[in-house]
Design a protein around this motif. Structure first.
Motif, PDB file in Angstrom:
ATOM      1  N   LEU A 125      32.706  46.308  31.287  1.00 24.35           N
ATOM      2  CA  LEU A 125      31.376  45.828  30.943  1.00 24.35           C
ATOM      3  C   LEU A 125      30.732  45.153  32.159  1.00 24.35           C
ATOM      4  O   LEU A 125      31.408  44.551  33.004  1.00 24.35           O
ATOM      5  CB  LEU A 125      31.448  44.843  29.786  1.00 24.35           C
ATOM      6  N   ALA A 126      29.448  45.263  32.218  1.00 27.80           N
ATOM      7  CA  ALA A 126      28.722  44.650  33.335  1.00 27.80           C
ATOM      8  C   ALA A 126      28.745  43.129  33.201  1.00 27.80           C
ATOM      9  O   ALA A 126      28.862  42.577  32.113  1.00 27.80           O
ATOM     10  CB  ALA A 126      27.271  45.156  33.368  1.00 27.80           C
ATOM     11  N   GLY A 127      28.601  42.462  34.332  1.00 23.70           N
ATOM     12  CA  GLY A 127      28.543  41.008  34.329  1.00 23.70           C
ATOM     13  C   GLY A 127      29.898  40.337  34.360  1.00 23.70           C
ATOM     14  O   GLY A 127      29.971  39.112  34.156  1.00 23.70           O
ATOM     15  N   GLN A 128      30.969  41.064  34.598  1.00 25.33           N
ATOM     16  CA  GLN A 128      32.293  40.440  34.672  1.00 25.33           C
ATOM     17  C   GLN A 128      32.454  39.727  36.022  1.00 25.33           C
ATOM     18  O   GLN A 128      31.915  40.165  37.041  1.00 25.33           O
ATOM     19  CB  GLN A 128      33.397  41.489  34.495  1.00 25.33           C
ATOM     20  N   GLU A 129      33.208  38.634  35.980  1.00 27.91           N
ATOM     21  CA  GLU A 129      33.402  37.852  37.188  1.00 27.91           C
ATOM     22  C   GLU A 129      34.287  38.612  38.157  1.00 27.91           C
ATOM     23  O   GLU A 129      35.396  39.015  37.794  1.00 27.91           O
ATOM     24  CB  GLU A 129      34.023  36.506  36.818  1.00 27.91           C
ATOM     25  N   PRO A 130      33.842  38.820  39.374  1.00 32.24           N
ATOM     26  CA  PRO A 130      34.666  39.522  40.351  1.00 32.24           C
ATOM     27  C   PRO A 130      35.818  38.633  40.803  1.00 32.24           C
ATOM     28  O   PRO A 130      35.779  37.414  40.634  1.00 32.24           O
ATOM     29  CB  PRO A 130      33.693  39.800  41.494  1.00 32.24           C
ATOM     30  N   PRO A 131      36.849  39.240  41.342  1.00 36.42           N
ATOM     31  CA  PRO A 131      37.975  38.431  41.825  1.00 36.42           C
ATOM     32  C   PRO A 131      37.562  37.571  43.018  1.00 36.42           C
ATOM     33  O   PRO A 131      36.728  37.963  43.816  1.00 36.42           O
ATOM     34  CB  PRO A 131      39.025  39.472  42.216  1.00 36.42           C
ATOM     35  N   ARG A 132      38.195  36.385  43.082  1.00 35.34           N
ATOM     36  CA  ARG A 132      37.925  35.490  44.195  1.00 35.34           C
ATOM     37  C   ARG A 132      38.667  35.967  45.447  1.00 35.34           C
ATOM     38  O   ARG A 132      39.802  36.415  45.362  1.00 35.34           O
ATOM     39  CB  ARG A 132      38.352  34.070  43.858  1.00 35.34           C
ATOM     40  N   TYR A 133      37.961  35.825  46.553  1.00 38.34           N
ATOM     41  CA  TYR A 133      38.568  36.232  47.820  1.00 38.34           C
ATOM     42  C   TYR A 133      39.551  35.144  48.229  1.00 38.34           C
ATOM     43  O   TYR A 133      39.188  33.986  48.369  1.00 38.34           O
ATOM     44  CB  TYR A 133      37.486  36.373  48.895  1.00 38.34           C
ATOM     45  N   PRO A 134      40.792  35.482  48.424  1.00 40.58           N
ATOM     46  CA  PRO A 134      41.750  34.474  48.840  1.00 40.58           C
ATOM     47  C   PRO A 134      41.336  33.863  50.186  1.00 40.58           C
ATOM     48  O   PRO A 134      40.926  34.570  51.109  1.00 40.58           O
ATOM     49  CB  PRO A 134      43.077  35.235  48.937  1.00 40.58           C
ATOM     50  N   ASP A 171      48.031  39.063  49.059  1.00 42.63           N
ATOM     51  CA  ASP A 171      47.100  38.113  48.462  1.00 42.63           C
ATOM     52  C   ASP A 171      45.952  38.830  47.784  1.00 42.63           C
ATOM     53  O   ASP A 171      45.516  38.445  46.690  1.00 42.63           O
ATOM     54  CB  ASP A 171      46.556  37.161  49.541  1.00 42.63           C
ATOM     55  N   LEU A 172      45.438  39.874  48.376  1.00 36.21           N
ATOM     56  CA  LEU A 172      44.348  40.639  47.779  1.00 36.21           C
ATOM     57  C   LEU A 172      44.811  41.357  46.510  1.00 36.21           C
ATOM     58  O   LEU A 172      44.067  41.405  45.517  1.00 36.21           O
ATOM     59  CB  LEU A 172      43.777  41.634  48.793  1.00 36.21           C
ATOM     60  N   ASP A 173      45.988  41.931  46.539  1.00 41.33           N
ATOM     61  CA  ASP A 173      46.508  42.637  45.351  1.00 41.33           C
ATOM     62  C   ASP A 173      46.674  41.660  44.193  1.00 41.33           C
ATOM     63  O   ASP A 173      46.316  41.989  43.042  1.00 41.33           O
ATOM     64  CB  ASP A 173      47.852  43.302  45.679  1.00 41.33           C
ATOM     65  N   ARG A 174      47.243  40.478  44.435  1.00 41.85           N
ATOM     66  CA  ARG A 174      47.450  39.511  43.357  1.00 41.85           C
ATOM     67  C   ARG A 174      46.110  38.998  42.821  1.00 41.85           C
ATOM     68  O   ARG A 174      45.964  38.835  41.605  1.00 41.85           O
ATOM     69  CB  ARG A 174      48.285  38.350  43.875  1.00 41.85           C
ATOM     70  N   ALA A 175      45.144  38.789  43.675  1.00 41.24           N
ATOM     71  CA  ALA A 175      43.835  38.301  43.239  1.00 41.24           C
ATOM     72  C   ALA A 175      43.133  39.321  42.347  1.00 41.24           C
ATOM     73  O   ALA A 175      42.507  38.984  41.337  1.00 41.24           O
ATOM     74  CB  ALA A 175      42.959  37.963  44.459  1.00 41.24           C
ATOM     75  N   ALA A 176      43.262  40.610  42.630  1.00 42.07           N
ATOM     76  CA  ALA A 176      42.634  41.651  41.823  1.00 42.07           C
ATOM     77  C   ALA A 176      43.302  41.757  40.460  1.00 42.07           C
ATOM     78  O   ALA A 176      42.620  41.905  39.434  1.00 42.07           O
ATOM     79  CB  ALA A 176      42.695  42.991  42.550  1.00 42.07           C
ATOM     80  N   ALA A 177      44.625  41.699  40.397  1.00 44.30           N
ATOM     81  CA  ALA A 177      45.336  41.803  39.119  1.00 44.30           C
ATOM     82  C   ALA A 177      45.033  40.597  38.235  1.00 44.30           C
ATOM     83  O   ALA A 177      44.834  40.747  37.023  1.00 44.30           O
ATOM     84  CB  ALA A 177      46.830  41.933  39.366  1.00 44.30           C
ATOM     85  N   ASP A 178      44.967  39.386  38.810  1.00 44.58           N
ATOM     86  CA  ASP A 178      44.671  38.200  38.009  1.00 44.58           C
ATOM     87  C   ASP A 178      43.254  38.272  37.439  1.00 44.58           C
ATOM     88  O   ASP A 178      43.015  37.883  36.286  1.00 44.58           O
ATOM     89  CB  ASP A 178      44.823  36.944  38.863  1.00 44.58           C
ATOM     90  N   ALA A 179      42.313  38.783  38.190  1.00 43.71           N
ATOM     91  CA  ALA A 179      40.929  38.873  37.707  1.00 43.71           C
ATOM     92  C   ALA A 179      40.814  39.907  36.590  1.00 43.71           C
ATOM     93  O   ALA A 179      40.058  39.715  35.626  1.00 43.71           O
ATOM     94  CB  ALA A 179      40.000  39.220  38.860  1.00 43.71           C
ATOM     95  N   ALA A 180      41.550  41.024  36.651  1.00 40.36           N
ATOM     96  CA  ALA A 180      41.450  42.073  35.636  1.00 40.36           C
ATOM     97  C   ALA A 180      41.924  41.584  34.266  1.00 40.36           C
ATOM     98  O   ALA A 180      41.460  42.093  33.230  1.00 40.36           O
ATOM     99  CB  ALA A 180      42.252  43.296  36.068  1.00 40.36           C
TER     100      ALA A 180
END
Length: 209
Positions: A125-134, A171-180
């Motif tokens: 869905l649109a408007g989801q919070e993107p992952p934070r950049y470590p 760090d990037l991989d973990r940040a993307a999985a946590d945001a999903a």
């Protein structure tokens, strides 16, 4: 002189008079009969017995068979009609009847449940919070794209998240999985438009500029 007083004449006058004469006559007669019986039994042969000479003459004059040597079997007697004796073998019993094999009962085949294929996959869905950049990755200038496979239930919530393509930065991989895990999706739908579980493939890109 009367007739009764006269003496008997001839041989009658020597016979004793009265009952003693009867007893004596019976005794003499019994002895005579006894002597006749004894004399007859001694002269007559005993029934069933034959003279020794006649019995020996009636025996066959065949010679006795020779003794059988030790370890040898005696010859079989010959039949009366001249044919040799035959050994009669008992018939062997019929073989047992084997039971007919029963057809094997086929085991029930487990039918795997038919996996329902979604006519429309889930969508973010649109408007989801993107992952934070470590911060550590940002300071070192790390960037890249992470591709995620997200299992989405019929309510649109994210369940299991799997990284199918890595960015090269942990760090990037973990940040993307946590945001999903916090994202909401439009659930998948079947051919009749009803919501159903499905999976979504979501790429996440990290850029420093």
């Amino acid at each position: 002189m009367s007739r009764t007083d006269e003496q008997p004449d001839g041989a009658l006058r020597y016979l004793p008079q009265g009952r003693w004469a009867v007893v004596a006559g019976a005794f003499v007669l019994g002895w005579v009969l006894f002597l006749l019986v004894v004399t007859r039994q001694s002269t007559d042969p005993v029934p069933g017995e034959a003279a020794p000479a006649a019995a020996l003459a009636a025996l066959p004059n065949d010679p006795l068979p020779a003794p059988v040597p030790a370890g040898a079997s005696a010859p079989l007697p010959q039949a009366a009609d001249g044919e040799g004796a035959r050994l009669v073998e008992e018939p062997s019993p019929p073989p047992p009847v084997q039971p007919e094999p029963q057809p094997a009962t086929p085991s029930p085949v487990e039918v795997a449940p038919v996996q329902q294929v979604a006519a429309q996959p889930p969508a973010l869905l649109a408007g989801q919070e993107p992952p934070r950049y470590p911060v550590s990755a940002l300071r070192s200038g790390e960037s890249g794209t992470v591709v995620l496979r997200v299992q989405v239930d019929a309510e649109g919530r994210a369940g299991d998240v799997e990284i199918i393509e890595r960015s090269g930065s942990r760090d990037l991989d973990r940040a993307a999985a946590d945001a999903a895990l916090r994202w909401r999706f439009q659930p998948a739908r079947d051919a009749e438009g009803r919501p159903m579980p499905g999976e979504a493939i979501v790429p996440v890109e990290f850029q420093t500029q």
